[in-house]
Design an enzyme around this catalytic site. Structure first.
Site, PDB file in Angstrom:
ATOM      1  N   SER A 137      -7.699  34.718  -2.818  1.00  0.00           N
ATOM      2  CA  SER A 137      -7.066  36.027  -3.024  1.00  0.00           C
ATOM      3  C   SER A 137      -5.824  35.878  -3.875  1.00  0.00           C
ATOM      4  CB  SER A 137      -6.687  36.582  -1.652  1.00  0.00           C
ATOM      5  OG  SER A 137      -5.852  37.697  -1.784  1.00  0.00           O
ATOM      6  N   TYR A 162      -2.683  35.889   7.331  1.00  0.00           N
ATOM      7  CA  TYR A 162      -3.899  36.026   6.498  1.00  0.00           C
ATOM      8  C   TYR A 162      -3.711  35.300   5.163  1.00  0.00           C
ATOM      9  CZ  TYR A 162      -7.159  37.859   3.101  1.00  0.00           C
ATOM     10  OH  TYR A 162      -8.091  37.939   2.089  1.00  0.00           O
ATOM     11  N   LYS A 166      -5.507  31.657   3.289  1.00  0.00           N
ATOM     12  CA  LYS A 166      -6.099  31.452   1.957  1.00  0.00           C
ATOM     13  C   LYS A 166      -5.440  30.249   1.265  1.00  0.00           C
ATOM     14  CE  LYS A 166      -9.088  34.753   2.167  1.00  0.00           C
ATOM     15  NZ  LYS A 166     -10.467  34.422   2.439  1.00  0.00           N
TER      16      LYS A 166
HETATM   17  P1  NAD Z   1     -15.675  42.057   5.035  1.00  0.00           P
HETATM   18  O1  NAD Z   1     -14.943  42.086   6.336  1.00  0.00           O
HETATM   19  O2  NAD Z   1     -16.338  43.307   4.588  1.00  0.00           O
HETATM   20  O3  NAD Z   1     -16.770  40.897   5.056  1.00  0.00           O
HETATM   21  C1  NAD Z   1     -16.593  39.701   5.776  1.00  0.00           C
HETATM   22  C2  NAD Z   1     -17.842  39.477   6.621  1.00  0.00           C
HETATM   23  O4  NAD Z   1     -17.709  38.250   7.318  1.00  0.00           O
HETATM   24  C3  NAD Z   1     -18.071  40.568   7.655  1.00  0.00           C
HETATM   25  O5  NAD Z   1     -19.389  41.079   7.513  1.00  0.00           O
HETATM   26  C4  NAD Z   1     -17.895  39.857   8.990  1.00  0.00           C
HETATM   27  O6  NAD Z   1     -18.754  40.383   9.997  1.00  0.00           O
HETATM   28  C5  NAD Z   1     -18.212  38.410   8.643  1.00  0.00           C
HETATM   29  N1  NAD Z   1     -17.561  37.388   9.482  1.00  0.00           N
HETATM   30  C6  NAD Z   1     -16.235  37.266   9.758  1.00  0.00           C
HETATM   31  N2  NAD Z   1     -16.023  36.189  10.529  1.00  0.00           N
HETATM   32  C7  NAD Z   1     -17.241  35.619  10.753  1.00  0.00           C
HETATM   33  C8  NAD Z   1     -17.684  34.475  11.476  1.00  0.00           C
HETATM   34  N3  NAD Z   1     -16.821  33.719  12.177  1.00  0.00           N
HETATM   35  N4  NAD Z   1     -19.005  34.180  11.489  1.00  0.00           N
HETATM   36  C9  NAD Z   1     -19.894  34.955  10.805  1.00  0.00           C
HETATM   37  N5  NAD Z   1     -19.531  36.046  10.099  1.00  0.00           N
HETATM   38  C10 NAD Z   1     -18.223  36.378  10.084  1.00  0.00           C
HETATM   39  O7  NAD Z   1     -14.638  41.532   3.933  1.00  0.00           O
HETATM   40  P2  NAD Z   1     -14.738  41.550   2.346  1.00  0.00           P
HETATM   41  O8  NAD Z   1     -13.801  42.571   1.842  1.00  0.00           O
HETATM   42  O9  NAD Z   1     -16.148  41.563   1.931  1.00  0.00           O
HETATM   43  O10 NAD Z   1     -14.077  40.148   2.016  1.00  0.00           O
HETATM   44  C11 NAD Z   1     -14.866  38.988   1.824  1.00  0.00           C
HETATM   45  C12 NAD Z   1     -13.962  37.813   1.549  1.00  0.00           C
HETATM   46  O11 NAD Z   1     -13.159  38.088   0.417  1.00  0.00           O
HETATM   47  C13 NAD Z   1     -12.994  37.480   2.680  1.00  0.00           C
HETATM   48  O12 NAD Z   1     -12.873  36.071   2.752  1.00  0.00           O
HETATM   49  C14 NAD Z   1     -11.695  38.089   2.217  1.00  0.00           C
HETATM   50  O13 NAD Z   1     -10.588  37.429   2.749  1.00  0.00           O
HETATM   51  C15 NAD Z   1     -11.792  37.871   0.724  1.00  0.00           C
HETATM   52  N6  NAD Z   1     -10.982  38.812  -0.052  1.00  0.00           N
HETATM   53  C16 NAD Z   1     -11.178  40.147   0.114  1.00  0.00           C
HETATM   54  C17 NAD Z   1     -10.400  41.053  -0.605  1.00  0.00           C
HETATM   55  C18 NAD Z   1     -10.558  42.530  -0.402  1.00  0.00           C
HETATM   56  O14 NAD Z   1      -9.664  43.283  -0.796  1.00  0.00           O
HETATM   57  N7  NAD Z   1     -11.652  43.013   0.160  1.00  0.00           N
HETATM   58  C19 NAD Z   1      -9.444  40.568  -1.504  1.00  0.00           C
HETATM   59  C20 NAD Z   1      -9.284  39.194  -1.668  1.00  0.00           C
HETATM   60  C21 NAD Z   1     -10.067  38.324  -0.930  1.00  0.00           C
HETATM   61  C1  WQD Z   2      -2.664  48.816  -2.880  1.00  0.00           C
HETATM   62  C2  WQD Z   2      -1.444  49.657  -3.236  1.00  0.00           C
HETATM   63  C3  WQD Z   2       0.073  49.971  -1.399  1.00  0.00           C
HETATM   64  C4  WQD Z   2      -2.548  52.308   1.151  1.00  0.00           C
HETATM   65  C5  WQD Z   2      -4.320  43.911   0.115  1.00  0.00           C
HETATM   66  C6  WQD Z   2      -4.051  42.544   0.662  1.00  0.00           C
HETATM   67  C7  WQD Z   2      -4.528  41.491  -0.291  1.00  0.00           C
HETATM   68  C8  WQD Z   2      -5.981  41.716  -0.694  1.00  0.00           C
HETATM   69  C9  WQD Z   2      -6.249  43.125  -1.103  1.00  0.00           C
HETATM   70  C10 WQD Z   2      -7.355  40.358   0.678  1.00  0.00           C
HETATM   71  C11 WQD Z   2      -0.150  49.109  -2.641  1.00  0.00           C
HETATM   72  C12 WQD Z   2      -0.526  51.289  -1.822  1.00  0.00           C
HETATM   73  C13 WQD Z   2      -2.036  51.568   0.093  1.00  0.00           C
HETATM   74  C14 WQD Z   2      -2.030  53.593   1.410  1.00  0.00           C
HETATM   75  C15 WQD Z   2      -0.551  53.335  -0.473  1.00  0.00           C
HETATM   76  N1  WQD Z   2      -6.882  41.474   0.391  1.00  0.00           N
HETATM   77  N2  WQD Z   2      -1.051  52.082  -0.698  1.00  0.00           N
HETATM   78  N3  WQD Z   2      -1.040  54.070   0.579  1.00  0.00           N
HETATM   79  O1  WQD Z   2      -1.716  45.562  -0.503  1.00  0.00           O
HETATM   80  O2  WQD Z   2      -2.405  45.189  -2.903  1.00  0.00           O
HETATM   81  O3  WQD Z   2      -3.621  44.036  -1.118  1.00  0.00           O
HETATM   82  O4  WQD Z   2      -5.727  44.045  -0.132  1.00  0.00           O
HETATM   83  O5  WQD Z   2      -7.118  39.278   0.231  1.00  0.00           O
HETATM   84  O6  WQD Z   2      -4.353  40.275   0.323  1.00  0.00           O
HETATM   85  O7  WQD Z   2      -2.658  42.408   0.894  1.00  0.00           O
HETATM   86  O8  WQD Z   2      -3.932  46.444  -1.372  1.00  0.00           O
HETATM   87  O9  WQD Z   2      -5.187  48.536  -1.116  1.00  0.00           O
HETATM   88  O10 WQD Z   2      -3.584  47.849   0.717  1.00  0.00           O
HETATM   89  O11 WQD Z   2      -2.682  48.601  -1.481  1.00  0.00           O
HETATM   90  O12 WQD Z   2       0.343  53.808  -1.181  1.00  0.00           O
HETATM   91  O13 WQD Z   2      -2.421  54.282   2.354  1.00  0.00           O
HETATM   92  O14 WQD Z   2      -1.618  50.960  -2.646  1.00  0.00           O
HETATM   93  O15 WQD Z   2       1.417  50.135  -1.055  1.00  0.00           O
HETATM   94  O16 WQD Z   2       0.858  49.334  -3.562  1.00  0.00           O
HETATM   95  P1  WQD Z   2      -2.783  45.308  -1.483  1.00  0.00           P
HETATM   96  P2  WQD Z   2      -3.910  47.889  -0.725  1.00  0.00           P
END
Ligand code: NAD
Ligand code: WQD
Length: 353
Positions: A137, A162, A166
């Site tokens: 991330s 969290y 990472k």
């Molecule tokens: P998500 O929660 O939709 O998907 C994760 C899946 O993993 C879920 O279906 C959950 O049931 C499963 N899971 C969790 N722990 C488990 C375990 N111990 N065993 C088996 N299954 C398990 O999340 P996402 O948004 O698809 O994110 C996927 C990956 O990407 C994560 O590692 C997250 O940290 C990373 N990531 C997401 C974002 C984002 O904004 N969505 C941003 C950066 C990184």
């Molecule tokens: C985006 C912008 C908020 C909600 C998070 C995690 C990051 C990554 C992605 C996993 C920000 C603003 C949000 C609301 C708002 N996940 N906002 N009102 O914070 O950039 O990143 O998700 O790795 O680790 O920290 O994403 O979508 O929460 O926010 O004004 O109700 O929207 O302040 O500026 P963020 P976000």
């Protein structure tokens, strides 16, 4: 009991997608299957639903293999590796991802996000699985000193458990491949993934009140939430609201297929590579609100409130390395992406009626 039987003859490369019924995992499964890979998903459904498999089948015409268990259970995982013998690669999405919850329950986050990773890496060493893609991330960069942020930028002290998982995970992978050079790994640092598949058959399914901006916007537009709270308009940005790099989830998913191919074809420069996955363009919260209104034709109810604790002001990616070296580029525009999120929201609510 695992679903794979002796009768199953695999003709294609086989990829394990952990967390494959989740948001990004389901879109990646679709892109892998569209490119002719066989996919087996492991997910414990802690943050997703089994019906996602129907959505995947609706798009690709076939279901991936699906095994429901917790990857923290090492015995079950080893049994899985014994049965699914010939895995070409693992893409590891399974993790908990709610930043605020991780502050409240740090041990739950360290336990799940690091145990799953270590169990998988153990499996790769013992069962000779050669290729690994990790969901990292942009949170590892914190507020970077220079924008756009390159892969070279240093990690900043993590703001949340969290984020720390990472950072630690990337270090665990680095140390593991150093002494196991037969394993290749790619860490993909996602910026802000948004949107849904254009079919509206799969998308993001947040449980409870969404933390992220776009699901909050679509839920407000459809009437589940009263108003969007815009967190802060006093940042040092053009319109005062915070800036992020929002990337379409299908574009993001495609980068995983490209990464798998790169490793299978042994085109990597080293056995651990890191790529930013973003668009290279920063958008403010108010720009997202306006783009959503334009794309959906819906007027959004919103209010400016104070900053959210822990938020950084501005972050967007330098995409040069991913564009040139990985040979991948985000292509889908912001309005099209927001429209896909809106179509998905409408589809989900229509089904729930
Ligand atoms: P998500 O929660 O939709 O998907 C994760 C899946 O993993 C879920 O279906 C959950 O049931 C499963 N899971 C969790 N722990 C488990 C375990 N111990 N065993 C088996 N299954 C398990 O999340 P996402 O948004 O698809 O994110 C996927 C990956 O990407 C994560 O590692 C997250 O940290 C990373 N990531 C997401 C974002 C984002 O904004 N969505 C941003 C950066 C990184
Ligand atoms: C985006 C912008 C908020 C909600 C998070 C995690 C990051 C990554 C992605 C996993 C920000 C603003 C949000 C609301 C708002 N996940 N906002 N009102 O914070 O950039 O990143 O998700 O790795 O680790 O920290 O994403 O979508 O929460 O926010 O004004 O109700 O929207 O302040 O500026 P963020 P976000």
């Amino acid at each position: 009991m695992l679903n794979f039987t002796k009768k199953d003859v695999l003709k294609n490369k086989l990829v394990l997608v952990t967390g494959g019924t989740g948001y990004i995992g389901s879109h990646t499964t679709v892109e892998l299957m569209n490119e002719g890979y066989d996919v087996v998903i492991i997910d414990n459904l802690s943050n997703s639903e089994k019906s996602v498999l129907d959505g995947i089948a609706g798009i690709t015409g076939r279901k991936p293999y699906f095994e429901q268990f917790d990857i923290c259970d090492r015995e079950k995982l080893e049994n899985f590796f014994k049965i699914y013998k010939r895995l070409d690669a693992i893409i590891h999405f399974a993790a908990y991802k709610a930043v605020g919850e991780s502050v409240e329950k740090p041990l739950m986050y360290y336990q799940n996000n690091l145990t799953t990773l270590m169990n998988l890496l153990h499996g790769m060493v013992h069962f000779n699985i050669p290729n690994f893609v990790f969901s990292s991330s942009a949170t590892v960069y914190g507020q970077p000193d220079k924008l756009p942020v390159t892969e070279e930028a240093p990690f900043k002290p993590a703001d949340s458990p969290y984020g720390n998982t990472k950072q630690i995970a990337e270090e665990i992978i680095r140390d593991t491949v150093k002494v196991n050079p037969q394993i290749k790994a790619i860490s993909l640092r996602y910026f802000n993934p948004i949107g849904a598949h254009p079919s509206a058959l799969i998308g993001e399914l947040p449980r409870g009140v969404p933390n992220n901006l776009v699901p909050f916007i679509t839920q407000t537009a459809i009437g589940i939430r009263d108003e969007l709270k815009v967190f802060g308009d006093d940042y040092d940005t053009p319109d005062g609201t915070a800036v992020r790099d929002y990337i379409n989830v299908v574009d993001l998913a495609k980068a995983h297929v490209v990464s798998i191919k790169r490793m299978i074809e042994k085109r990597g420069k080293s056995n651990l590579e890191v790529f930013n996955l973003g668009t290279g363009k920063g958008s403010s919260v108010m720009e997202i609100v306006k783009a959503f209104e334009k794309a959906s034709g819906v007027k959004l109810n919103y209010k400016i409130v104070g900053r959210r604790i822990g938020d950084v002001e501005s972050v967007y990616s330098d995409t040069k390395y991913a564009n040139d070296e990985l040979g991948w580029k985000a292509e889908i525009g912001l309005e099209e992406t927001l429209l896909s999120a809106w179509n998905w929201e409408k589809n989900v609510r229509a089904k729930k009626k």
